[in-house]
Design an enzyme around this catalytic site. Structure first.
Site, PDB file in Angstrom:
ATOM      1  N   LYS A  39       0.842  -1.197   0.000  1.00  0.00           N
ATOM      2  CA  LYS A  39       0.000   0.000   0.000  1.00  0.00           C
ATOM      3  C   LYS A  39       0.874   1.242   0.000  1.00  0.00           C
ATOM      4  CE  LYS A  39      -1.946   1.793   3.762  1.00  0.00           C
ATOM      5  NZ  LYS A  39      -1.724   3.271   3.757  1.00  0.00           N
ATOM      6  N   ASP A  66      -3.696   4.152  -1.830  1.00  0.00           N
ATOM      7  CA  ASP A  66      -4.692   4.601  -0.852  1.00  0.00           C
ATOM      8  C   ASP A  66      -4.763   6.127  -0.894  1.00  0.00           C
ATOM      9  OD1 ASP A  66      -6.546   4.567   1.160  1.00  0.00           O
ATOM     10  OD2 ASP A  66      -5.083   4.267   2.771  1.00  0.00           O
ATOM     11  N   LEU A  67      -5.463   6.642  -1.902  1.00  0.00           N
ATOM     12  CA  LEU A  67      -5.497   8.085  -2.141  1.00  0.00           C
ATOM     13  C   LEU A  67      -6.647   8.789  -1.431  1.00  0.00           C
ATOM     14  CD1 LEU A  67      -4.642   8.162  -5.950  1.00  0.00           C
ATOM     15  CD2 LEU A  67      -3.097   8.149  -3.975  1.00  0.00           C
ATOM     16  N   LYS A  68      -7.657   8.021  -1.028  1.00  0.00           N
ATOM     17  CA  LYS A  68      -8.821   8.603  -0.331  1.00  0.00           C
ATOM     18  C   LYS A  68      -9.365   9.809  -1.105  1.00  0.00           C
ATOM     19  CE  LYS A  68      -7.215   7.145   4.265  1.00  0.00           C
ATOM     20  NZ  LYS A  68      -5.942   6.490   3.867  1.00  0.00           N
ATOM     21  N   LEU A  69      -9.646   9.616  -2.362  1.00  0.00           N
ATOM     22  CA  LEU A  69     -10.043  10.715  -3.242  1.00  0.00           C
ATOM     23  C   LEU A  69     -11.381  11.316  -2.815  1.00  0.00           C
ATOM     24  CD1 LEU A  69      -9.060   8.988  -6.589  1.00  0.00           C
ATOM     25  CD2 LEU A  69      -7.820  10.848  -5.456  1.00  0.00           C
ATOM     26  N   THR A 124     -10.506   4.889   9.962  1.00  0.00           N
ATOM     27  CA  THR A 124     -10.333   4.091  11.180  1.00  0.00           C
ATOM     28  C   THR A 124      -9.831   4.890  12.377  1.00  0.00           C
ATOM     29  OG1 THR A 124      -8.143   3.401  10.401  1.00  0.00           O
ATOM     30  CG2 THR A 124      -9.997   1.934   9.940  1.00  0.00           C
ATOM     31  N   GLY A 219       0.906  -2.606   8.965  1.00  0.00           N
ATOM     32  CA  GLY A 219       1.895  -1.546   8.882  1.00  0.00           C
ATOM     33  C   GLY A 219       3.044  -1.743   9.839  1.00  0.00           C
ATOM     34  N   ARG A 220       2.982  -1.055  10.970  1.00  0.00           N
ATOM     35  CA  ARG A 220       4.102  -1.054  11.913  1.00  0.00           C
ATOM     36  C   ARG A 220       4.457  -2.443  12.432  1.00  0.00           C
ATOM     37  NH1 ARG A 220       2.838   4.238  15.729  1.00  0.00           N
ATOM     38  NH2 ARG A 220       2.487   5.716  14.027  1.00  0.00           N
TER      39      ARG A 220
END
Length: 252
Positions: A39, A66-69, A124, A219-220
């Site tokens: 991602k 993951d652009l969250k347009l 989230t 992720g982390r």
């Protein structure tokens, strides 16, 4: 509702949440063949430009942009076409933008058969009180389901929501749409809901997959692990176990 995962290994997406290309490429190099899907969010895209996404696709990886347009439909359509030209496999639009924005994204993606449009429901990091602040009286789950219905009507391929909403979403949407869940933790969160890595509604990969998520984003817990390959292997094992449990419940 049971959900059959076609290939659990390909259902785990590693987030390249870095501020520079060098750090992102170091993780990709370290994971090697263990990871197929990555991602790229706004921070890395702004810092590194589109070249990293193009290069990852060229190496055989799937890229989730993951652009969250959330813009006027024409601008959203243009961004989706740009994502398709890069070879991205997924791109996100904000369901809060309404049917016009989502439908424009879906129409723009038609020229790129490998590109799936996902509608982000409720970020989230947001809680019920955050929704109330912007005038939304519904709780997070209710709002997620409302926006998911809207997204499905607009032709989106799936939605993005927290792990805890995967079950209600799968029951609502049926077996086909994608349900992608960020906010995944390596283990149970003490005391239930808590802030983890900026996520207010986290959950485990195993729980998300068992509830019906098609993909999880980690992720982390992988990027900052002493052994990222081993950490990723644990998440993939959770996917396999969820698939096996689903098969046993359905008598398969």
């Amino acid at each position: 509702m049971d959900y059959d995962f076609p290939d659990s290994g390909d259902r785990v997406i590693v987030a390249l949440d870095f501020a520079d290309r060098r750090s992102a490429e170091a993780l990709v190099e370290r994971l090697g063949d263990a990871c197929r899907s990555y991602k790229i969010g706004l921070e890395l895209l702004t810092a590194a430009g589109p070249g990293l996404a193009r290069d990852l696709v060229g190496r055989g990886h799937e890229v989730f942009l993951d652009l969250k347009l959330f813009e006027i439909p024409n601008s959203v359509a243009g961004a989706v076409r740009a994502a398709g030209a890069l070879g991205a496999s997924m791109v996100t639009v904000h369901a809060m933008g309404g049917t016009g924005i989502m439908a424009a994204a879906v129409e723009a993606a038609r020229d790129f058969p490998g590109l799936r449009v996902l509608a982000l429901t409720v970020v989230t990091s947001m809680t019920g009180s955050d929704l109330a602040d912007i005038g939304v009286g519904a709780g997070t789950e209710e709002q997620v389901l409302r926006l998911a219905r809207l997204a499905l009507g607009a032709g989106c391929d799936g939605v993005v929501a927290s792990p805890g909403e995967a079950g209600p979403l799968r029951a609502l949407l049926g077996p086909e749409p994608l349900i992608v869940t960020p906010g995944v933790t390596p283990g149970p969160v003490e005391g239930g809901t808590a802030w983890v890595g900026g996520h207010a509604r986290p959950g485990t990969a195993a729980a998300a997959f068992a509830a019906g998520a098609s993909h999880v984003v980690v992720g982390r817990s992988v990027a900052r692990a002493a052994d990222p390959v081993a950490a990723l292997r644990q998440v993939r094992e959770a996917a396999r176990e969820a698939r096996g449990a689903g098969a046993r419940r359905s008598g398969g």
